[in-house]
Design an enzyme around this catalytic site. Structure first.
Site, PDB file in Angstrom:
ATOM      1  N   HIS A  62      -4.161  -3.342   2.146  1.00 29.23           N
ATOM      2  CA  HIS A  62      -5.209  -3.284   1.122  1.00 29.23           C
ATOM      3  C   HIS A  62      -6.320  -2.391   1.669  1.00 29.23           C
ATOM      4  CE1 HIS A  62      -3.387  -6.732  -1.043  1.00 29.23           C
ATOM      5  NE2 HIS A  62      -3.056  -7.098   0.184  1.00 29.23           N
ATOM      6  N   ASN A 280      -3.580 -16.033   2.306  1.00 32.69           N
ATOM      7  CA  ASN A 280      -2.657 -16.478   1.252  1.00 32.69           C
ATOM      8  C   ASN A 280      -1.382 -15.648   1.296  1.00 32.69           C
ATOM      9  OD1 ASN A 280      -1.808 -17.940  -1.014  1.00 32.69           O
ATOM     10  ND2 ASN A 280      -2.535 -16.366  -2.421  1.00 32.69           N
ATOM     11  N   ASP A 307      -0.251  -6.921   5.916  1.00 35.55           N
ATOM     12  CA  ASP A 307      -1.030  -7.442   4.789  1.00 35.55           C
ATOM     13  C   ASP A 307      -2.518  -7.308   5.112  1.00 35.55           C
ATOM     14  OD1 ASP A 307      -1.709  -8.524   2.364  1.00 35.55           O
ATOM     15  OD2 ASP A 307      -1.181 -10.589   2.864  1.00 35.55           O
TER      16      ASP A 307
END
Length: 434
Positions: A62, A280, A307
């Site tokens: 991200h 998460n 992630d």
């Protein structure tokens, strides 16, 4: 050798032999046995006995821009990737605006080219549905033509199975995969803590492992029915890897990834409401960690990803349930997972496969450099003995939100080359560090 422009002197080839790497332009000119006392007529980069590996690919990051530049920018995220050993990163679509139009895809590619013309490369992952809302498919064909290499609804799993089916089918027309965040949207979505002993102790509503495994089962059945590939994101628990193992034995075209946190840490790290470990899917039990390690070792899990989810410091410095999920992981991932090699949980070949070869195969991207004469000069040097302290100053990413903060790690990327150019030198000062 007359055509040689640069010698990377004294490195250890993956085959275990000390060597000198001769470069010409963007390619490897030759790989020669290491000659300690030889004089070279071209420039020399000292390898100092570091391990030579292909440049890595992180297929789940991200980068936050556009829209959330206080967390990360494309420039800082790619600098973190360079330092972490990643020559390519697949950037998720949960930006603002969402990457659901060709214009946004082109913005991402242009911004990456402007800030890092020599790399790392940004590979856009397009939104599977418009606005990530799960109501209407995004224009997948147009996104693929603009440069998207895969599609995902990221942290907003598509609960409408008919819509998800169509996304998988249309993506396949462009030889792309859909990456699915497997989470039942009604079973404590995004809770950030596993339902179990730790959630009970802290008095928090947790997310059960079945919230993940239910969607894993759905995707396996759908991939089997359609005979089309689906990629499962950041798998975290025993039930999921058991389902994936059974599916692979039957030949179902399913692939899966996990992250360093799910093979290294368990829910105990959340003691004291530690928001830096809130992620998460959440950290699970020690039994889940052992199951994940076994799945990684046996190839049930195809590849590792970071992630990478950077956040501003003040966003994590709030009560646990108000804190966002996510760990900043680009710069610590190789160091952390190298620890599994040092512990004989993995071997070096596993490590290369998980971080380089397998993600390229899964997403149909060019294979990593073979590190032989004529191959692209895309490689990293990794010092397995180098100790370094994880601190805000030592991280290029704007996101300092990692449970490793304040810890000392062993093993770090000492240099990173793409196209024969050094894009990261671990001995140079970190630009803009503070």
């Amino acid at each position: 050798m007359a055509d040689c422009e640069l010698v990377v002197h004294n490195v250890q080839h993956p085959d275990g032999t000390p060597c000198d790497l001769l470069l010409a332009g963007e390619r490897i000119l030759a790989v020669q046995p290491h000659e300690p006392n030889r004089s070279w007529e071209c420039s020399v980069f000292p390898g100092n006995g570091a391990l030579l590996w292909p440049s890595c690919l992180d297929s789940h990051v991200h980068l936050r821009e556009p829209g959330f530049e206080h967390k990360e920018t494309i420039a800082t995220g790619l600098q973190a990737a360079a330092a972490g050993g990643f020559g390519q990163v697949m950037a998720m679509a949960n930006t603002d605006p969402v990457n659901d139009t060709p214009g946004t895809t082109r913005f991402l590619l242009d911004a990456a080219q402007k800030s890092h013309p020599q790399g790392p490369a940004l590979l856009p992952v397009g939104a599977a549905t418009k606005g990530l809302q799960g109501q209407e498919l995004a224009p997948l064909a147009e996104l693929a033509e603009a440069g998207c290499v895969a599609f995902s609804n990221d942290g907003n799993p598509v609960s409408n199975t008919e819509l998800f089916r169509r996304a998988v089918e249309y993506a396949a027309d462009w030889r792309c995969r859909v990456i699915d965040h497997c989470e039942d949207p009604h079973l404590a979505p995004g809770a950030g803590i596993n339902e179990g002993r730790m959630s009970s102790r802290l008095g928090l509503k947790g997310q059960p492992t079945v919230a993940e495994s239910l969607h894993v089962a759905r995707d396996i059945l759908l991939a089997s029915y359609l005979d089309l590939p689906i990629h499962l994101a950041h798998i975290s628990c025993r039930e999921s890897v058991e389902l994936i193992a059974q599916a692979k034995q039957k030949g179902v075209p399913i692939t899966a990834e996990t992250c360093p946190q799910y093979v290294l840490w368990d829910e105990g790290l959340l003691e004291g409401f530690n928001t830096l470990a809130k992620v998460n899917p959440p950290l699970r039990t020690p039994d889940d960690v052992q199951a994940m390690r076994q799945a990684v070792r046996q190839g049930v899990i195809d590849c590792l990803v970071t992630d990478h989810a950077p956040h501003a410091g003040h966003e994590k410095d709030v009560p646990f349930m108000a804190a966002p999920n996510g760990i900043s992981g680009l710069e610590t991932a190789l160091s952390l997972t190298w620890g599994l090699v040092a512990q004989n949980e993995l071997d070096a070949a596993d490590w290369i496969r998980l971080w380089s070869q397998a993600p390229a195969e899964v997403f149909g991207l060019p294979a990593p450099s073979a590190l032989t004469a004529g191959a692209p000069a895309d490689f990293l040097l990794f010092d397995p003995h180098r100790q370094w302290d994880v601190s805000p100053r030592s991280l290029a990413s704007l996101g300092k939100n990692t449970p490793c903060l304040g810890a000392s790690l062993t093993g770090r990327v000492s240099a990173h080359f793409l196209g024969g150019r050094c894009i990261y030198d671990g001995n140079a000062p970190l630009a803009g560090s503070h």
